[in-house]
Design a protein around this motif. Sequence first.
Motif, PDB file in Angstrom:
ATOM      1  N   UNK A 288      14.286   5.210   0.165  1.00  0.00           N
ATOM      2  CA  UNK A 288      14.896   5.905  -0.960  1.00  0.00           C
ATOM      3  C   UNK A 288      14.572   5.361  -2.192  1.00  0.00           C
ATOM      4  N   UNK A 289      14.439   4.113  -2.457  1.00  0.00           N
ATOM      5  CA  UNK A 289      14.496   3.514  -3.854  1.00  0.00           C
ATOM      6  C   UNK A 289      12.711   3.976  -4.379  1.00  0.00           C
TER       7      UNK A 289
ATOM      8  N   UNK B 120       2.471   4.313   6.258  1.00  0.00           N
ATOM      9  CA  UNK B 120       3.002   3.032   6.456  1.00  0.00           C
ATOM     10  C   UNK B 120       4.660   3.191   6.261  1.00  0.00           C
ATOM     11  N   UNK B 121       5.118   4.234   6.208  1.00  0.00           N
ATOM     12  CA  UNK B 121       6.553   4.148   5.803  1.00  0.00           C
ATOM     13  C   UNK B 121       7.509   3.723   6.905  1.00  0.00           C
ATOM     14  N   UNK B 122       6.820   3.772   8.146  1.00  0.00           N
ATOM     15  CA  UNK B 122       7.738   3.142   9.184  1.00  0.00           C
ATOM     16  C   UNK B 122       7.978   1.676   8.955  1.00  0.00           C
ATOM     17  N   UNK B 123       7.193   1.049   8.266  1.00  0.00           N
ATOM     18  CA  UNK B 123       7.354  -0.453   7.792  1.00  0.00           C
ATOM     19  C   UNK B 123       8.377  -0.665   6.912  1.00  0.00           C
ATOM     20  N   UNK B 124       9.194   0.307   6.358  1.00  0.00           N
ATOM     21  CA  UNK B 124      10.092   0.077   5.433  1.00  0.00           C
ATOM     22  C   UNK B 124      11.503   0.681   5.943  1.00  0.00           C
TER      23      UNK B 124
ATOM     24  N   UNK C 163       0.810  -1.162   0.081  1.00  0.00           N
ATOM     25  CA  UNK C 163      -0.063  -0.082   0.087  1.00  0.00           C
ATOM     26  C   UNK C 163       0.862   1.308  -0.178  1.00  0.00           C
ATOM     27  N   UNK C 164       1.862   1.151   0.897  1.00  0.00           N
ATOM     28  CA  UNK C 164       2.938   2.180   0.906  1.00  0.00           C
ATOM     29  C   UNK C 164       3.428   2.557  -0.569  1.00  0.00           C
ATOM     30  N   UNK C 165       3.682   1.604  -1.204  1.00  0.00           N
ATOM     31  CA  UNK C 165       4.303   1.769  -2.503  1.00  0.00           C
ATOM     32  C   UNK C 165       3.499   2.092  -3.506  1.00  0.00           C
TER      33      UNK C 165
ATOM     34  N   UNK D 118      12.155  -3.997  -4.560  1.00  0.00           N
ATOM     35  CA  UNK D 118      12.325  -3.175  -3.619  1.00  0.00           C
ATOM     36  C   UNK D 118      11.989  -3.900  -2.019  1.00  0.00           C
ATOM     37  N   UNK D 119      10.791  -4.607  -2.230  1.00  0.00           N
ATOM     38  CA  UNK D 119      10.422  -5.220  -0.858  1.00  0.00           C
ATOM     39  C   UNK D 119      10.960  -6.628  -0.765  1.00  0.00           C
TER      40      UNK D 119
END
Length: 340
Positions: free
Chosen positions: A167-168, A157-161, A20-22, A37-38
Amino acid sequence: MDAEWEDDSSVMDVLDKQIVHGLVCDARIPFARLGAILGVSEQTVARRYRSLRKLGILHVSGQVNVVPLGHARWILRLESAPSRAVALAESLARVPDLNWVSLLSTGSEVMCVCRPRSLERRDELLLRQLPRVSQLKGMVAHEVLRAFPFEEEWPRYSYLLSAEQLRELGPRPVMWEPTGPKSSVVLSREDEIMMTVLGRDGRAPYAQLAAATGWSATRVARRMSELLEAGVLYFDLDFALERMGYTARASLWLQVRPGHLDGVGKAMATHPEVAYVAATAGPSNLMASIACRDASHLYRYVTERLGPLEGINNVEVTPVLRLFKQSQALVEVDRVTVLP
């Protein structure tokens, strides 16, 4: 990130939220790139995305930003008899120019966002079509003067990455520039056709868009990039909020002293609970939409996070009883469905 935002009752797991964040960063990101990326396969990302769509948890759509077209957005508060409010909201949800149609906690008030594409359409909606609606008893129209941009779009949800993954992905482009559009943009018939298809499916393949417009896939991609750069086209995600763990939604109507308006708006744009905040004309000069876990979370937000901000004279909190339509999708109980 607050602890209560990390431990929730969402039906989505960590990978779902990362996907979802992507999509929030780039709604049309190739699944192969997102998977790389993931650290998962392209097939895994595609399968998860299809599942979230099939379950009615999310819908990606392309939207028209009317500001670069030289037009304003309006937030409407429509008063109805309590027995007619649901029927009013259901009918408004079917109007293409109206979004975020909600029944507020008064039980007799419907709120919606109006984004007319021309002055003629604005006058038709606000001065003729809506006043003739039999269920309508009163209307207050707040013109949006400035929508405050977010460093990170909701649901955050960026805290999950990891830092490298973020950055990517890169940041999501800011849709609304405080200075307004640099130049007017005129949409062609083919542009309108492309926008209609993207409204139903923001990830529609270039080949499908080419078939609909009569353009080549290369020309479609080029024109889409031009409209994105001009700020006319943007992509939005609609969510089944309850299934993501957000059971308390509310609209806030603030009266803020003019000298503090910009500061309060920018501060609220950093709050995890805030999905939208804008300076408006009308009885209140700042409006915000917030999503909280429950009523206790809503109370803490108002008293502990909003309360200390300097310059706020008054806050009206109107919980949302039912959401009928989001940016593009209709809301049916606990799922979002695409408009026919």
